[in-house]
Design a protein around this motif. Structure first.
Motif, PDB file in Angstrom:
ATOM      1  N   LYS A  59       7.722 -17.866  32.215  1.00  0.00           N
ATOM      2  CA  LYS A  59       8.382 -18.590  33.294  1.00  0.00           C
ATOM      3  C   LYS A  59       8.072 -20.079  33.221  1.00  0.00           C
ATOM      4  CE  LYS A  59       8.548 -14.961  36.811  1.00  0.00           C
ATOM      5  NZ  LYS A  59       8.065 -14.577  38.147  1.00  0.00           N
ATOM      6  N   THR A  60       6.825 -20.394  32.953  1.00  0.00           N
ATOM      7  CA  THR A  60       6.417 -21.797  32.861  1.00  0.00           C
ATOM      8  C   THR A  60       7.098 -22.486  31.689  1.00  0.00           C
ATOM      9  OG1 THR A  60       4.281 -21.280  33.845  1.00  0.00           O
ATOM     10  CG2 THR A  60       4.433 -23.341  32.625  1.00  0.00           C
ATOM     11  N   LYS A  61       7.150 -21.820  30.541  1.00  0.00           N
ATOM     12  CA  LYS A  61       7.791 -22.419  29.363  1.00  0.00           C
ATOM     13  C   LYS A  61       9.278 -22.668  29.602  1.00  0.00           C
ATOM     14  CE  LYS A  61       4.688 -20.669  25.804  1.00  0.00           C
ATOM     15  NZ  LYS A  61       4.557 -19.838  24.598  1.00  0.00           N
ATOM     16  N   TYR A  63      10.723 -23.017  32.510  1.00  0.00           N
ATOM     17  CA  TYR A  63      10.839 -24.037  33.552  1.00  0.00           C
ATOM     18  C   TYR A  63      10.675 -25.429  32.943  1.00  0.00           C
ATOM     19  CZ  TYR A  63      10.247 -26.676  37.816  1.00  0.00           C
ATOM     20  OH  TYR A  63      10.409 -27.597  38.815  1.00  0.00           O
ATOM     21  N   ASN A  64       9.750 -25.562  32.003  1.00  0.00           N
ATOM     22  CA  ASN A  64       9.505 -26.867  31.373  1.00  0.00           C
ATOM     23  C   ASN A  64      10.680 -27.342  30.537  1.00  0.00           C
ATOM     24  OD1 ASN A  64       6.982 -27.072  32.554  1.00  0.00           O
ATOM     25  ND2 ASN A  64       5.923 -26.173  30.797  1.00  0.00           N
ATOM     26  N   ILE A  65      11.509 -26.435  30.076  1.00  0.00           N
ATOM     27  CA  ILE A  65      12.672 -26.825  29.272  1.00  0.00           C
ATOM     28  C   ILE A  65      13.694 -27.572  30.120  1.00  0.00           C
ATOM     29  CG2 ILE A  65      14.678 -25.956  27.982  1.00  0.00           C
ATOM     30  CD1 ILE A  65      12.838 -23.687  26.972  1.00  0.00           C
ATOM     31  N   ASP A  66      14.064 -26.991  31.265  1.00  0.00           N
ATOM     32  CA  ASP A  66      15.125 -27.623  32.048  1.00  0.00           C
ATOM     33  C   ASP A  66      14.971 -27.385  33.561  1.00  0.00           C
ATOM     34  OD1 ASP A  66      17.342 -29.255  32.182  1.00  0.00           O
ATOM     35  OD2 ASP A  66      18.778 -27.631  31.975  1.00  0.00           O
ATOM     36  N   HIS A  67      13.744 -27.146  33.993  1.00  0.00           N
ATOM     37  CA  HIS A  67      13.428 -26.985  35.423  1.00  0.00           C
ATOM     38  C   HIS A  67      14.259 -25.885  36.090  1.00  0.00           C
ATOM     39  CE1 HIS A  67      10.922 -30.473  35.015  1.00  0.00           C
ATOM     40  NE2 HIS A  67      11.944 -31.137  34.493  1.00  0.00           N
ATOM     41  N   PRO A  69      13.850 -22.334  37.585  1.00  0.00           N
ATOM     42  CA  PRO A  69      12.750 -21.450  38.001  1.00  0.00           C
ATOM     43  C   PRO A  69      13.030 -19.963  37.822  1.00  0.00           C
ATOM     44  CG  PRO A  69      13.968 -22.205  39.907  1.00  0.00           C
ATOM     45  CD  PRO A  69      14.561 -22.912  38.713  1.00  0.00           C
TER      46      PRO A  69
END
Length: 76
Positions: A59-61, A63-67, A69
């Motif tokens: 989920k974090t990875k 999310y870091n790509i394009d926010h 959630p």
């Protein structure tokens, strides 16, 4: 026939009365059929869908790509 009624209901999202008329069953029967088949499909979920053990890290990875959630995977 029950699977076909349920699949048509999923695909069309039409009224149960209309769907029953099309397949020659009553609206209450359509309601029972859709519930029964949906439960049967849901019961098979663990057999065919496996969630990764490290879901929070995924989920974090994502999310870091394009926010975006809550994403744990994608299908191409």
């Amino acid at each position: 026939m029950q699977v076909l009624v349920t699949l048509r209901f999923y695909a069309k999202g039409c009224y149960q009365t209309e769907l029953g008329d099309l397949h020659g069953v009553s609206q209450p029967s359509v309601s029972r059929i859709v519930a029964k088949v949906s439960n049967a499909i849901a019961a098979l979920l663990p057999r065919f869908v496996v969630y990764p053990a490290r879901m929070e890290a995924l989920k974090t990875k994502f999310y870091n790509i394009d926010h975006f959630p809550g994403v744990v995977g994608c299908i191409d």
